[in-house]
Design an enzyme around this catalytic site. Structure first.
Site, PDB file in Angstrom:
ATOM      1  N   GLY A 121     -61.774  20.655  86.900  1.00  0.00           N
ATOM      2  CA  GLY A 121     -60.679  19.750  86.604  1.00  0.00           C
ATOM      3  C   GLY A 121     -60.236  19.001  87.854  1.00  0.00           C
ATOM      4  CB  CYS A 122     -58.453  15.794  88.255  1.00  0.00           C
ATOM      5  SG  CYS A 122     -57.159  15.975  87.000  1.00  0.00           S
TER       6      CYS A 122
END
Length: 343
Positions: free
Chosen positions: A148-149
């Site tokens: 994920g970011c």
């Protein structure tokens, strides 16, 4: 040439993946799917791809996707896990940009994503695709869980401190800010221009879905569970994440900067800035770079790390292409060495 398919090509992550792959010298785009836009030319939805992509969106079809060498999923959570077993059986490699294969514990997955996992046996096999941690495993993998970011920015910022057992990892604090593209392309009142501009707000304070992922990554580095308070914020910008990370030193350290510089000296997409420099999100816009600075305010026992990435590139599509390069034995920088956009 690597024949690539993309499932879910209409979102911001999907179009960013397209932007990178059309310029990749070793990739041929074969299939781009979208249930809502099937039959429509990709370039009619995203005019920046005009002259680069001569393909229409199509319905997701296992037989067509199975002919690809690699299939990227840029889909909502819970989609990839229903199709991946058949693709792996057909010999395709898979890179999932959603969360389906990130969380190893199925009970934790269900707690945070509200559904049973469809293929726990493949979940066990999936490699977490952070090259700075799992480069060799990625090279051998059939299926990658693309990070994920927020977990990318936060984990890269904390890793050198935790690897060297320098901080109290029971009380970590991550204060992170993201542009509105992180919320996706779907219509939402909260991300309308008039709602999001000239305003900053925290969200997910009681618990964000990326929290267990970050804990899993940092716990794996530490060798035990870590304690983390993670608070994300929505910023009035399109792209970018800045994570300000706090920790209390367990021992006196002469040169934190040197520890970071040494840890990331051979990493092509992590840039440890000179002492005293503060990274800006605009310095990584459109690039696959993570820029990091480390501080020890007033020489005290608190260490502060600032980590910035473009959430759509290093935090999603760029990291996915990096993983693909490793899986297929290519130079890992191929197709993702673009200079950031300024201004």
């Amino acid at each position: 040439m690597i024949k690539a398919g993309i499932v879910g090509g209409t979102g911001y992550t999907g179009v960013e993946l397209l932007r990178l792959l059309v310029a990749h010298k070793d990739v041929e785009l074969s299939v781009i799917t979208s249930r809502s836009e099937a039959g429509q030319a990709v370039s009619s939805l995203y005019p920046n791809l005009r002259g680069h992509v001569d393909i229409n969106f199509s319905e997701p079809d296992i037989d067509s996707l199975a002919k690809c060498d690699v299939v990227f999923f840029a889909t909502p959570n819970g989609t990839a896990m229903k199709m991946v077993p058949q693709l792996l059986e057909a010999g395709a490699k898979v890179i999932d940009l959603a969360a389906d294969f990130r969380i190893k514990d199925t009970a934790t997955w269900k707690q945070w994503y509200g559904m049973d996992h469809a293929c726990p046996d493949i979940l066990e096999e999936a490699v977490y695709g952070m090259p700075e941690l799992n480069r060799e495993a990625i090279k051998q993998a059939r299926i990658i869980a693309n990070p994920g970011c927020y977990p990318t920015a936060v984990s890269l910022g904390y890793i050198p401190l935790i690897e060297n057992n320098l901080i109290d990892d029971a009380h970590l604090i991550a204060d992170a800010k993201s542009g509105v593209s992180g919320a996706g392309r779907g219509a939402s009142v909260a991300t309308l221009l008039c709602e999001a501009t000239e305003s900053v707000k925290a969200y997910g304070v009681d618990g964000h879905r990326h929290l267990p992922e970050i804990r899993q990554v940092l716990g794996g580095v530490a060798g035990h569970d870590v304690g983390l308070t993670f608070v994300p914020h929505l910023m009035p910008m399109i792209r970018g994440i800045e994570a300000t990370l706090y920790g209390v030193l367990k021992t006196d350290v002469d040169d934190l900067h040197q520890i970071y510089a040494e840890r990331y000296k051979d990493e092509p997409f992590v840039d440890v800035l000179p002492l005293g420099s503060v990274p800006e999100t605009r310095s990584v816009k459109g690039s696959n770079m993570c820029r990091i600075s480390v501080f020890r305010p007033q020489g005290g026992d608190t260490v502060v790390v600032s980590s910035v990435i473009d959430n759509l590139v290093k935090g999603a599509a760029g990291q996915a292409v990096h993983n693909m390069n490793l899986m297929f034995g290519l130079d890992e920088k191929t197709g993702i060495s673009q200079v950031a956009l300024l201004p």
